[in-house]
Scaffold this active site. Structure first.
Site, PDB file in Angstrom:
ATOM      1  N   LYS A 392       0.819  -1.217   0.000  1.00  0.00           N
ATOM      2  CA  LYS A 392       0.000   0.000   0.000  1.00  0.00           C
ATOM      3  C   LYS A 392       0.854   1.268   0.000  1.00  0.00           C
ATOM      4  O   LYS A 392       0.341   2.368  -0.170  1.00  0.00           O
ATOM      5  CB  LYS A 392      -0.943  -0.010   1.199  1.00  0.00           C
ATOM      6  CG  LYS A 392      -2.028  -1.089   1.089  1.00  0.00           C
ATOM      7  CD  LYS A 392      -2.904  -1.146   2.316  1.00  0.00           C
ATOM      8  CE  LYS A 392      -4.019  -2.163   2.137  1.00  0.00           C
ATOM      9  NZ  LYS A 392      -3.533  -3.535   1.928  1.00  0.00           N
ATOM     10  N   SER A 435      -4.156 -12.425   8.929  1.00  0.00           N
ATOM     11  CA  SER A 435      -3.650 -11.340   9.778  1.00  0.00           C
ATOM     12  C   SER A 435      -4.821 -10.526  10.318  1.00  0.00           C
ATOM     13  O   SER A 435      -5.936 -10.586   9.808  1.00  0.00           O
ATOM     14  CB  SER A 435      -2.723 -10.427   8.977  1.00  0.00           C
ATOM     15  OG  SER A 435      -3.445  -9.743   7.979  1.00  0.00           O
TER      16      SER A 435
END
Length: 607
Positions: A392, A435
Site C-alpha cells: 500500500k 492477519s
C-alpha cells in the site's frame, strides 16, 4: 472372546486330527483328555501375550502377529503334554496342522466379531459421514483416528492410484476419484477430507477445484512438518483454507540467509504481538538467537507471545518489554541495555479506514515511530535494521500507505547520508492470510453467521501470502541488504476478492445465493469502496527492479528525498501533529510522498 477360544481350540485340534486321518469321525478315545487340557494350557498364554486387551471394534491387522505368537507357544505346550503323557495313536503331523488351523480359527473369530460390531454400529451411527481423498499412509491414519472419534465416520476412500481402486483400506473401499460425487451421493456423504499433506499446493488446488460448487464441504490435514511423529489427531483436521487455493508453492527458505542476522545475535522485534511480529518471533526463535527482545504496546499480546515462546523454546532467553515506539528514549535504553544486534520493525497501524479517520495517530506511529526506532538503533550501534513495509506504500491512495512510504523515505535518506554503520533494509509485501484486519477471518465469521458476505467492489484484487512464508522471506531479505535497499516479495498472481468470497462459501459446503432467483444459502453483497481503498495493489513504484539470488525476492530501485530536504519538513509535520493541525499534516504528507493521491469518500482520487 475368551469363551470363544475355549470352544475353538479343542475344535482346531479335532479338525487337525480329522484332516490327518481323512475322516470326520477319527478315534480319539485314548487321548480325549487333551481336548479338555488344551484350553487350560493356551488361555493363560493368550492372556499373557495381550490377546484379550485388544478392543475388538478398533482392532487392526497387528492382532495377527499376536495370535501367531500365542498359538505357537500353545503348540509347544501341546507337544510337551503329548510327550510327557506318552500319548499313543496321535499322529505327530496333526500338531503342525493344528498350528495352522488354530491361527486361522482364532484370528478369523476376531475379525468376524469386529465386522459384526461395526455393522451394528453403522445401523445406529449418527456421526457425520466423511469421505477421504488419499488412501496412503496419512489417509489410513486419518481413517483409524476417525473410526474412534464420536464426530466422524469414514465411508469411502478416493485415490489417484489406479492400483488401489476396488481394494479395501482399514475396511473402507477405495474408489476412482472420477466417481466421487456419485459415490458420496449414494452414501449420503457431504464432507470430503483431503489427506494429502505432502502434496504440492498446486496439486491440492486441482483436487479442490473438482469439488467447488458441488455442495461438498472440504476439509484438509496440515502439512507433514506440522504432524507429530506422523500421528494424526482429529484436532489436526481443518477446513480448506485460502492458502490451499493460492496454487503457488512456497520456496523452501535458504538457511544461510535465514540465520545470517539472527544466529548468536540479540534480536529485537517491535510490534512483537501483532500478526507479522509474532510470526517473526517464531521464525527467529528456531534460528538460534543469543536472546530475543519483544517490544510491544499491548500488554495482552505481549503476554501471549511470551508464554508461547517459553512453552516451545524453554531455553531461549526472552525479554518482554512494554513500550511505545513514540518514546525514543525508552527505545534507546532498551537497545543499549540488551546490546541489540538486529531490529525487525513491525510496529505499525495497518487498518486502512481507521488510519484514514485518525490521520495524526497514523502519521506519528507509522512514520515518526519508525524514525524513533531507526534513530535509537543507530545511537545504540545496532548492526541491522529491517522495516516491514507494505504494497500500500506504492502510489498510495490512503493515509496508511502514505505513512508507510514516508517511513521508507526516512530510512532511505538516513542510509544515503552514510552517517551511520547500521545497515538499513526495507521489505515490502502484500496481504498475509489470517492477519488482523484481513478479509479472510471476516468472511469466515460472516459465513458462520449465515451471511451476507460483504465485498467492497466486484473488481477489487489483492496479493496474498501465508504469514509463515512472509516472515521467512522478510528474514532472508533483511540479510541481503547493503543499505537503503527496498526489497519486494514475489506474491504470485493477484486474487479477486469476490472470487475468494465465492470459493470460501462453496468450500463450506454452502451455495452462493443467486440475486435473481433468491436460491442459495449465503449472498454476496457489494458495499462500496472504503475511504482510501484501491481496486488494485502494486509492489513497485517505478519499473526498475533487480533480481537477487532468491527467486522470490527482488530489489527495487526507486527515488528518494535527500535528508537536508526531508528532515526539516518532518520537523514541521511533527509540530503540526503536536498542535492537532490535521490539514497541515495531510498537506505535508502529499508534498513529501509525491505518488500519494488521496481519495474522497466516493472512492475517486483527489487531484
Amino acid at each position: 472372546m475368551l469363551l470363544c477360544d475355549v470352544v475353538l481350540l479343542p475344535l482346531a485340534l479335532y479338525s487337525a486330527i480329522s484332516l490327518r486321518f481323512g475322516t470326520f469321525y477319527p478315534v480319539v478315545s485314548s487321548y480325549y483328555w487333551l481336548f479338555f487340557l488344551l484350553p487350560f494350557l493356551t488361555v493363560p498364554i493368550f492372556i499373557r501375550v495381550g490377546l484379550y486387551r485388544a478392543v475388538i471394534r478398533y482392532m487392526d491387522d497387528k492382532i495377527i502377529a499376536t495370535v501367531f505368537y500365542g498359538v505357537t507357544l500353545s503348540v509347544f505346550m501341546l507337544t510337551a503334554a503329548v510327550v510327557m503323557g506318552r500319548v499313543e495313536g496321535l499322529p505327530r503331523s496333526s500338531i503342525v496342522i493344528y498350528w495352522i488351523i488354530a491361527i486361522a480359527y482364532i484370528a478369523s473369530s476376531r475379525f468376524m466379531a469386529r465386522g459384526v460390531l461395526r455393522s451394528l454400529e453403522r445401523r445406529t451411527d449418527r456421526r457425520q459421514k466423511v469421505a477421504i481423498y488419499g488412501a496412503g499412509r496419512s489417509g489410513l491414519q486419518t481413517a483409524l483416528a476417525l473410526m474412534s472419534s464420536p464426530e466422524f465416520s469414514p465411508v469411502a476412500f478416493f485415490d489417484d492410484n489406479e492400483d488401489l481402486h476396488g481394494t479395501n483400506v482399514a475396511g473402507i473401499r477405495v474408489f476412482n476419484p472420477a466417481d466421487a460425487l456419485k459415490i458420496m451421493a449414494e452414501r449420503d456423504c457431504f464432507q470430503l477430507l483431503i489427506a494429502m499433506p505432502s502434496a504440492t499446493r498446486s496439486r491440492r488446488r486441482e483436487v479442490i477445484q473438482k469439488f467447488e460448487g458441488k455442495d461438498i464441504q472440504l476439509k484438509t490435514l496440515p502439512g507433514m512438518g506440522e504432524l507429530v511423529d506422523g500421528r494424526v489427531r482429529i484436532e489436526d483436521i481443518r477446513e480448506v483454507g485460502v492458502e490451499d487455493l493460492l496454487g503457488r508453492d512456497p520456496v523452501p527458505p535458504y538457511s544461510d540467509l535465514l540465520s545470517a542476522c539472527i544466529k548468536e545475535r540479540v534480536v529485537l522485534v517491535t510490534g512483537a504481538g501483532g500478526s507479522i511480529g509474532s510470526e517473526l518471533c517464531r521464525q527467529i526463535a528456531i534460528n538460534s538467537p543469543l536472546s530475543l527482545v519483544l517490544f510491544e504496546q499491548s500488554e495482552f499480546a505481549l503476554y501471549k507471545m511470551e508464554q508461547e515462546l517459553h512453552r516451545h523454546h524453554p531455553f531461549l532467553k526472552v525479554y518482554s518489554v512494554l513500550g511505545d515506539v513514540l518514546n525514543r528514549e525508552h527505545l534507546d535504553r532498551v537497545m543499549k541495555k540488551y546490546k541489540v544486534n538486529t531490529v525487525y520493525h513491525a510496529a505499525a497501524y495497518k487498518h486502512v479506514p481507521l488510519v484514514e479517520s485518525n490521520i495524526i495517530a497514523g502519521v506519528l506511529n507509522n512514520a515518526f515511530g519508525t524514525w524513533n526506532a531507526v534513530s535509537a538503533a543507530i545511537s545504540s550501534h545496532v548492526e541491522n535494521f529491517v522495516l516491514i513495509s507494505t504494497d500500500k506504500a506504492v502510489r498510495p491512495t490512503n493515509v496508511m500507505g502514505a505513512t508507510k512510504r514516508l517511513a521508507e523515505l526516512i530510512l532511505q535518506a538516513i542510509s544515503e547520508s552514510g552517517s551511520s554503520k547500521t545497515r538499513v533494509t526495507m521489505v515490502r509485501f502484500g496481504n498475509v492470510l489470517g492477519s488482523s484486519g484481513s478479509v479472510v477471518p471476516l468472511f469466515k465469521e460472516q459465513i458462520r453467521a449465515g451471511g451476507p458476505v460483504t465485498v467492497t467492489h466486484p473488481d477489487v484484487t489483492r496479493y496474498f501470502m501465508t504469514i509463515p512464508e512472509a516472515a521467512q522471506l522478510v528474514l532472508q531479505a533483511g540479510a541481503m541488504g547493503k543499505g537503503g535497499d527496498v526489497f519486494v516479495l514475489d506474491m504470485g498472481e493477484p486474487v479477486k476478492i469476490a472470487d475468494l468470497a465465492r470459493k470460501m462459501i462453496e468450500l463450506s459446503g454452502l451455495e452462493v445465493r443467486d440475486p435473481a432467483t433468491g436460491q442459495g444459502d449465503i449472498s454476496i453483497e457489494y458495499v462500496g469502496m472504503r475511504p482510501g481503498e484501491k481496486l488494485y495493489e502494486e509492489l513497485l513504484i517505478g519499473e526498475n527492479v533487480e533480481g537477487t539470488h532468491h527467486p522470490r525476492i527482488m530489489r527495487a530501485v526507486e527515488g528518494m528525498i535527500e535528508s537536508v530536504i526531508l528532515f526539516p519538513k518532518l520537523e514541521k509535520m511533527k509540530q503540526a501533529c503536536t498542535a492537532g493541525d490535521v490539514e497541515t499534516v495531510k498537506a505535508l504528507l502529499i508534498e513529501l510522498v509525491q505518488e500519494y493521491q488521496p481519495m474522497i469518500e466516493t472512492g475517486e482520487k483527489v487531484h
